[in-house]
Design an enzyme around this catalytic site. Structure first.
Site, PDB file in Angstrom:
ATOM      1  N   ASN A 106     -25.378  25.731 -19.071  1.00  0.00           N
ATOM      2  CA  ASN A 106     -25.549  24.548 -18.246  1.00  0.00           C
ATOM      3  C   ASN A 106     -25.002  24.718 -16.741  1.00  0.00           C
ATOM      4  O   ASN A 106     -23.760  25.252 -16.774  1.00  0.00           O
ATOM      5  CB  ASN A 106     -25.111  23.473 -18.978  1.00  0.00           C
ATOM      6  N   SER A 159     -23.094  24.673 -24.270  1.00  0.00           N
ATOM      7  CA  SER A 159     -23.249  23.273 -25.205  1.00  0.00           C
ATOM      8  C   SER A 159     -22.177  23.485 -26.295  1.00  0.00           C
ATOM      9  O   SER A 159     -21.894  24.468 -26.667  1.00  0.00           O
ATOM     10  CB  SER A 159     -24.603  23.213 -25.636  1.00  0.00           C
ATOM     11  N   TYR A 167      -6.226  -7.187  14.263  1.00  0.00           N
ATOM     12  CA  TYR A 167      -5.903  -6.808  12.877  1.00  0.00           C
ATOM     13  C   TYR A 167      -5.976  -7.705  11.854  1.00  0.00           C
ATOM     14  O   TYR A 167      -5.828  -8.955  12.231  1.00  0.00           O
ATOM     15  CB  TYR A 167      -4.408  -6.333  13.018  1.00  0.00           C
ATOM     16  N   GLN A 184      -6.536  -2.546   5.571  1.00  0.00           N
ATOM     17  CA  GLN A 184      -5.544  -1.942   4.473  1.00  0.00           C
ATOM     18  C   GLN A 184      -6.414  -1.374   3.773  1.00  0.00           C
ATOM     19  O   GLN A 184      -6.156  -0.263   3.087  1.00  0.00           O
ATOM     20  CB  GLN A 184      -4.582  -2.842   4.008  1.00  0.00           C
ATOM     21  N   THR A 212     -43.415  22.123  -3.439  1.00  0.00           N
ATOM     22  CA  THR A 212     -43.343  20.672  -2.922  1.00  0.00           C
ATOM     23  C   THR A 212     -43.595  19.843  -4.138  1.00  0.00           C
ATOM     24  O   THR A 212     -44.654  20.179  -4.848  1.00  0.00           O
ATOM     25  CB  THR A 212     -44.304  20.392  -1.729  1.00  0.00           C
ATOM     26  N   HIS A 213     -43.230  18.511  -4.018  1.00  0.00           N
ATOM     27  CA  HIS A 213     -43.379  17.812  -5.091  1.00  0.00           C
ATOM     28  C   HIS A 213     -43.147  18.352  -6.472  1.00  0.00           C
ATOM     29  O   HIS A 213     -43.651  18.059  -7.633  1.00  0.00           O
ATOM     30  CB  HIS A 213     -44.755  16.996  -5.242  1.00  0.00           C
ATOM     31  N   SER A 268       0.755  -1.295   0.104  1.00  0.00           N
ATOM     32  CA  SER A 268       0.101   0.010   0.072  1.00  0.00           C
ATOM     33  C   SER A 268       0.819   1.410  -0.060  1.00  0.00           C
ATOM     34  O   SER A 268       0.510   2.381   0.378  1.00  0.00           O
ATOM     35  CB  SER A 268      -0.847  -0.126   1.032  1.00  0.00           C
TER      36      SER A 268
END
Length: 487
Positions: free
Chosen positions: A284, A276, A316, A321, A156-157, A28
């Protein structure tokens, strides 16, 4: 392993375990660059403690600490090959000092060493995250202060619901970030405990001073049980969960801005948008879409972490790791997202006239009208029916539509008791907002009071984070002074 073995091999393991096709798979070392500085600090604190406890002599401690300084100056890229940064640093010390360099590892294991390094680095990442979030909260409150009277549609929604203000919307996210701050501060408290001195999992026969190494490293206390100290990675889970929660807050903020931008309710600064490749008229909200998408990095990290940890036996295991990378990746992702999301919202332009026009769309003042009827003595469910009936008469009801619905559905006593001025006023989005002055509501004065309270809370949280940063810096300076006694 004897010192003679170290002298012959200049590595910390015998030939039997020093190569083979699995060597790279086991290593590692590359990923461990993140904890290189942490490992050096842990090594220094441990060596100082060993010298103070007369477990190693002062001359040997001096040589080892001098070698660690050389290794630090050379940098991670100059380390010899090894399974991990811990083994590589120890090998580098032995290369410089000779067999006595191996005394650095007396009374410890890589198990407690790794656990200490992870906590040492993780707390620094938490402090960095806190700094970013606190700065973001400050910026949101500044922006909210400028828009307490900027009326906007609330949804809402994803449908028009009730009028609100830009300030009220901004404060909703500042408050969410305040809870994210709390979770990070709470995680810090449990991260900042020292496992060093637990050795492999059963302690050590040497007369060590675990409290001393904890002090030198700026830890607030110990993970006392030696087996738990080397096994525990719940601090990673807690921190990653806090980071994921932060990511979810930011994802919601980003989504709202994307929706608002699509309706022309907000104009993002060019720095946080793109055009774009084929449609020149497009602007965008790409950065916000990436903030939304990067939340997946954090949630995936949390899932990967808990999956790695699930069902591991005590002490351990090499699976561990793979654990820390999930946490570090999640933190990195959301910290970057915080900067971008807050930057986007606080540099945006809010077209006040367009927002005010849209605030009443879809008969968004209906609830305010129903509330006004109820305040005149009409049962709320009846008032709800009256307003719904008015909405059936017109997509944008006027006072005449309310009057017609009242005449049809209420008796004379109820109708005669109505405050028609208040009802007509409730049809106006700005007046509807001003009516909603209960604590936490969008009325301008109410929001201004909320902002003042939020700033007090922000100051408290900022002080807590600053205190923790200063404690770490003081401990680092103290460790440097103790090392200087030997070098």
């Amino acid at each position: 392993m004897t010192d003679e073995d170290d002298a012959e091999e200049t590595v910390v393991r015998r030939d039997r375990f020093s190569g083979g096709p699995a060597r790279e798979f086991l290593s590692s070392l590359g990923a461990d660059e993140r904890i290189f500085a942490a490992d050096l600090a842990v090594d220094r604190a441990h060596v100082v403690m060993l010298a103070e406890q007369d477990i190693v002599d002062d001359d040997t401690a001096s040589e080892i600490l001098g070698a660690l300084a050389d290794i630090e100056n050379a940098g991670h890229d100059e380390l010899p090959d090894g399974e991990d940064v811990h083994e590589a640093i120890e090998t580098a010390v032995i290369d410089r000092v000779g067999p006595d360099g191996g005394r650095m590892h007396t009374a410890r294991s890589r198990n407690d060493e790794v656990a200490a390094c992870l906590r040492y680095r993780l707390r620094s990442d938490i402090l960095d995250a806190l700094e970013t979030v606190l700065s973001g909260r400050d910026a949101l409150l500044d922006a909210a202060s400028e828009h307490t009277e900027t009326v906007m549609p609330g949804y809402t929604h994803l449908q028009p619901a009730q009028p609100t203000t830009v300030a009220h919307w901004l404060c909703s996210y500042e408050q969410a970030l305040a809870r994210d701050t709390e979770r990070l501060l709470d995680a810090y408290e449990r991260v900042n405990r020292s496992p060093l001195g637990a050795a492999a999992f059963a302690g050590t026969p040497f007369d060590i001073d675990r409290e001393r190494t904890a002090e030198l490293l700026g830890f607030d206390g110990l993970v006392e049980n030696a087996t738990d100290a080397v096994s525990a990675r719940d601090c990673l889970v807690e921190t990653t969960a806090a980071a994921t929660g932060l990511g979810l807050t930011l994802s919601g903020l980003a989504e709202d801005l994307v929706v608002f931008a699509s309706k022309g309710h907000v104009e993002l600064a060019d720095e946080y948008a793109s055009t774009s490749s084929i449609m020149p008229q497009k602007k965008n909200p790409d950065t916000l879409e990436l903030v939304r998408g990067r939340t997946g990095d954090a949630t995936a990290g949390l899932n990967g972490l808990v999956t790695t940890l699930k069902g591991l036996p005590r002490a351990y295991n090499r699976d561990l790791q793979r654990a820390s990378g999930h946490a570090f990746d999640a933190i990195d992702s959301v910290v970057e997202s915080t900067d971008v999301a807050i930057g986007a919202v606080t540099t945006a332009e809010w077209p006040e006239a367009a927002l005010a026009d849209a605030a009443g769309d879809g008969f968004a003042t209906a609830t305010g009208v129903a509330d006004s009827l109820a305040r005149s003595g009409v049962p709320f469910r009846t008032a709800h029916e009256v307003v719904a009936h008015a909405g059936e008469r017109s997509a944008d009801p006027a006072i005449e539509d309310i009057e017609a619905a009242v005449e049809e559905l209420l008796d004379d006593d109820q109708a005669n008791a109505l405050d028609w001025d208040a009802i007509e006023q409730a049809l106006d989005p700005t007046a509807s907002v001003e009516m909603r002055d209960s604590r936490g509501g969008p009325a301008p004065e109410t929001v201004s009071t909320h902002i003042a309270r939020a700033r007090t809370r922000l100051d408290t949280d900022s002080e807590a984070a600053t205190d923790r940063r200063e404690d770490v810096e003081l401990a680092s300076a103290h460790l440097d002074r103790e090392v200087d006694h030997y070098v």
